[in-house]
Design an enzyme around this catalytic site. Structure first.
Site, mmCIF file in Angstrom:
data_model
loop_
_atom_site.group_PDB
_atom_site.id
_atom_site.type_symbol
_atom_site.label_atom_id
_atom_site.label_comp_id
_atom_site.label_asym_id
_atom_site.label_seq_id
_atom_site.Cartn_x
_atom_site.Cartn_y
_atom_site.Cartn_z
ATOM 1 N N THR A 181 12.858 -9.907 35.621
ATOM 2 C CA THR A 181 10.906 -10.560 36.790
ATOM 3 C C THR A 181 11.448 -9.958 38.105
ATOM 4 O OG1 THR A 181 11.839 -13.043 37.333
ATOM 5 C CG2 THR A 181 10.210 -12.898 35.127
ATOM 6 N N GLU A 327 8.230 -11.571 31.051
ATOM 7 C CA GLU A 327 8.257 -13.068 30.281
ATOM 8 C C GLU A 327 7.309 -13.004 28.905
ATOM 9 O OE1 GLU A 327 7.543 -13.597 33.319
ATOM 10 O OE2 GLU A 327 8.108 -14.554 34.402
ATOM 11 N N LYS A 437 -8.329 -21.786 48.366
ATOM 12 C CA LYS A 437 -9.411 -23.458 48.565
ATOM 13 C C LYS A 437 -10.089 -22.447 49.339
ATOM 14 C CE LYS A 437 -8.379 -26.525 45.773
ATOM 15 N NZ LYS A 437 -7.053 -27.941 44.954
ATOM 16 N N TRP A 442 -12.170 -22.768 44.582
ATOM 17 C CA TRP A 442 -11.664 -21.840 44.611
ATOM 18 C C TRP A 442 -11.716 -20.772 45.036
ATOM 19 C CZ3 TRP A 442 -7.553 -22.860 40.501
ATOM 20 C CH2 TRP A 442 -6.280 -23.667 40.600
HETATM 21 P P1 ADP Z 1 6.586 -9.586 37.814
HETATM 22 O O1 ADP Z 1 5.990 -10.884 38.265
HETATM 23 O O2 ADP Z 1 7.869 -9.280 37.755
HETATM 24 O O3 ADP Z 1 5.584 -8.963 39.499
HETATM 25 P P2 ADP Z 1 5.299 -8.794 35.373
HETATM 26 O O4 ADP Z 1 5.508 -7.941 35.213
HETATM 27 O O5 ADP Z 1 5.711 -9.698 34.278
HETATM 28 O O6 ADP Z 1 5.936 -8.682 36.732
HETATM 29 O O7 ADP Z 1 3.779 -10.104 36.703
HETATM 30 C C1 ADP Z 1 3.246 -10.419 35.498
HETATM 31 C C2 ADP Z 1 2.554 -10.707 36.451
HETATM 32 O O8 ADP Z 1 0.645 -9.485 36.542
HETATM 33 C C3 ADP Z 1 1.155 -11.560 36.053
HETATM 34 O O9 ADP Z 1 1.514 -12.960 35.498
HETATM 35 C C4 ADP Z 1 -0.355 -11.072 36.515
HETATM 36 O O10 ADP Z 1 -0.619 -11.990 37.521
HETATM 37 C C5 ADP Z 1 -0.280 -9.720 37.166
HETATM 38 N N1 ADP Z 1 -0.955 -9.147 35.723
HETATM 39 C C6 ADP Z 1 -0.566 -8.612 34.541
HETATM 40 N N2 ADP Z 1 -1.924 -7.322 34.061
HETATM 41 C C7 ADP Z 1 -2.518 -8.221 34.866
HETATM 42 C C8 ADP Z 1 -4.402 -7.962 34.556
HETATM 43 N N3 ADP Z 1 -4.538 -6.924 33.697
HETATM 44 N N4 ADP Z 1 -4.993 -8.413 35.792
HETATM 45 C C9 ADP Z 1 -4.584 -9.153 36.119
HETATM 46 N N5 ADP Z 1 -3.590 -9.301 36.686
HETATM 47 C C10 ADP Z 1 -2.362 -8.572 35.696
#
Ligand code: ADP
Length: 539
Positions: A181, A327, A437, A442
């Site tokens: 990550t 993940e 918040k 929220w």
């Molecule tokens: P990192 O956590 O390393 O930035 P990831 O690609 O695993 O990389 O990121 C995952 C996160 O990206 C998700 O938990 C979410 O917060 C965000 N995310 C992914 N796709 C979407 C989506 N379609 N809409 C909103 N957020 C998204």
């Protein structure tokens, strides 16, 4: 039933037998238009697997890549995982300290790198002593000068072998790939994918209500091979026999992307929203339309309504929003229209398309409140989003439960806050740590950002919560103006009228030249909060 293993090499053999002649086109540093076939790709992957054994690698050893999307990188995917090693893709845009941490934590034994990353490797070299050798992914003519020891030429390494090679029989639960990550909080964490999880994820992602892939598709992954295995495209494209177009190092550029999409007649392209902003901007400026593309998969961050609308109305391209994370291999949801919703108006369909999508079979979803109690699927209640399934990590690599990422009943806590509606469409309202918040309620920063970028004078927007004496926190809108455009604070705030609840409207607007981004192109809210740490709302 037979208990045959779900392995990466079984995908390689499938594409070799049924789609050997299907083309793979790549832009590489040494060739602007390299063409060969899936058959060639798998043959050369086998040659590579043989060569890897010759380097003294043992089952399960990690082989890392620092490279763009091209055919050699694809061969490494199959040669390494198919040969019984672990393909560890690394994001070159990470900070040097993060790269060093990741390479050492993963115990990478060999590095496969693109020519342009050699200066970077030379700088890191003294801190990554566990790395035994480097393979530069080019031919002899383009090998760089270097003072480093044990540097090999990819073409020579592969060219010295023949493709008569039998893939080893591997346990389907053994490791095939590793990805970290981006480490926006603390050290990056490793996610180890098994052969089984990768194959199941590919099966699920090709389904019609997910990415709908077939042998007739031409797929252009703008999402890098180092970003969660390019969302599984190397496997799903091979499983279906789709043609691949790999854009090499030039994928961030709107014009290059447009020309590739048209010339190669891509039917599907995948990437994060920032990439499409650049493409749409180029199309608007150049007065051209995307005539070949059918659909685009956008994920990794929320997709603005205006982007889906522009793709639909100007280019006749369907946007499939996807949501997932490192993940999760990464796919958890895909947004396609469910039976029974066909009669929605075009406007209602747009609203629906802004959601992250429905869970695909294999990824269970639930939202829970602070006490861990499940919340209703009514599209209103929001809570922590948790997932479970065979391609979702059960832990992080070498962290043995210390990350606190899983619930006692075995669900993975995504760190996202979401709603799920009656039809099963999930919408992300925020990352847990980005939630604003205000007066105990929220506010979704994502929804405010998406609304803001709907204004033509806004190129990019971010919303963060800033301390407020009365409401605890209130939203501050930070925007980058579109080139040549102008807009006042007042005009910007008026634009929210009627689009979001009145009490959600940001208290102030700050204009900046650019926003900080993570290595995967997402807005770095932590950095923004630091930048605006001393900011106070006007009286
Ligand atoms: P990192 O956590 O390393 O930035 P990831 O690609 O695993 O990389 O990121 C995952 C996160 O990206 C998700 O938990 C979410 O917060 C965000 N995310 C992914 N796709 C979407 C989506 N379609 N809409 C909103 N957020 C998204």
């Amino acid at each position: 039933m037979m208990d045959t293993p779900l392995s990466i090499s079984s995908i390689a053999e499938h594409v070799r037998k049924f789609h050997a002649g299907r083309e793979i086109m790549s832009v590489t540093v040494d060739n602007p238009a390299h063409r060969y076939t899936w058959g060639d790709c798998i043959d050369r992957s086998k040659q590579l697997a043989k060569a890897l054994a010759g380097l003294g690698l043992e089952r399960g050893d990690r082989v890392a890549t620092i490279a763009w999307n091209d055919y050699r990188h694809l061969e490494v995917y199959y040669g390494v995982s198919g040969g019984g090693y672990v393909c560890h893709t690394i994001n070159p845009r990470l900070f040097p300290e993060q790269l060093i941490f990741i390479i050492n934590h993963a115990d990478d034994r060999w590095l496969f790198v693109d020519v342009m990353f050699m200066p970077l490797i030379e700088k890191l070299a003294e801190h990554i002593k566990g790395v035994e050798g480097i393979v530069v992914m080019t031919d002899e003519a383009h090998m760089p000068e270097t003072a480093l020891d044990n540097v090999h030429c990819y073409e020579t390494l592969v060219g010295n072998e023949t493709p008569d090679y039998d893939w080893p029989d591997l346990d389907e639960n053994s490791a095939a790939a590793l990805c970290y990550t981006s480490g926006t909080t603390g050290d990056p964490k490793g996610v180890l994918y098994s052969h089984r999880s990768s194959v199941l994820h590919a099966f699920a992602s090709i389904a019609p209500d997910a990415l709908n892939l077939s042998s007739s598709d031409t797929i252009l992954p703008v999402v890098p091979l180092f970003h969660v295995n390019a969302w599984g495209i190397p496997y799903s494209a091979a499983m279906t026999g789709a043609k691949l177009v790999l854009p090499g190092p030039k994928m961030g550029d709107g014009e290059t992307l447009y020309k590739l999409l048209e010339a190669e007649e891509a039917s599907l392209a995948l990437g994060v929203p920032t990439v499409w902003l650049a493409l749409l901007q180029y199309c608007a400026t150049a007065g051209v339309t995307l005539d070949k593309l059918d659909r685009t998969v956008i994920g990794g961050a929320a997709v603005p309504r205006s982007m889906i609308e522009e793709f639909r109305d100007k280019h006749d391209v369907v946007v499939i929003q996807g949501w997932g994370m490192t993940e999760m291999s990464p796919l958890g949801t895909a947004n396609t229209l469910k039976a029974g919703l066909e009669s929605l108006s075009p406007d209602e369909k747009l609203d629906l398309a802004t959601k992250a999508g429905r869970g695909i079979y294999g990824c269970e979803l639930r939202i829970v409140d602070d006490e861990g109690k499940e919340l209703p699927w009514d599209g209103v209640a929001y809570g922590a989003l948790q997932v479970r399934g065979p391609w979702i990590c059960s832990d992080y690599f070498k962290l043995a439960g210390s990350a606190g990422s899983h619930t006692p009943d075995g669900w993975f806590d995504t760190g996202d806050v979401a709603t799920i509606d009656e039809n099963g469409y999930m919408a992300i309202t925020d990352r847990t740590k980005d939630v604003i918040k205000s007066g105990g309620e929220w506010i979704s920063s994502i929804e405010l950002e998406n609304t803001a970028v709907g204004h033509p004078a806004v190129a990019e927007a971010a919303v963060i919560g800033v301390a407020h004496p009365k409401w605890t926190e209130r939203p501050l809108l930070i925007i980058v103006k579109a080139e040549g455009a102008d807009i006042s604070k007042e005009e910007m705030l008026e634009y929210f009228d009627g689009k979001v609840a009145t009490w959600w409207i940001p208290n102030d607007v700050a204009f900046v030249d650019e926003l900080p981004h993570t290595a995967t192109g997402k807005i770095k809210k932590i950095e923004l909060r630091k930048q605006f740490a001393d900011y106070a709302f006007p009286e």
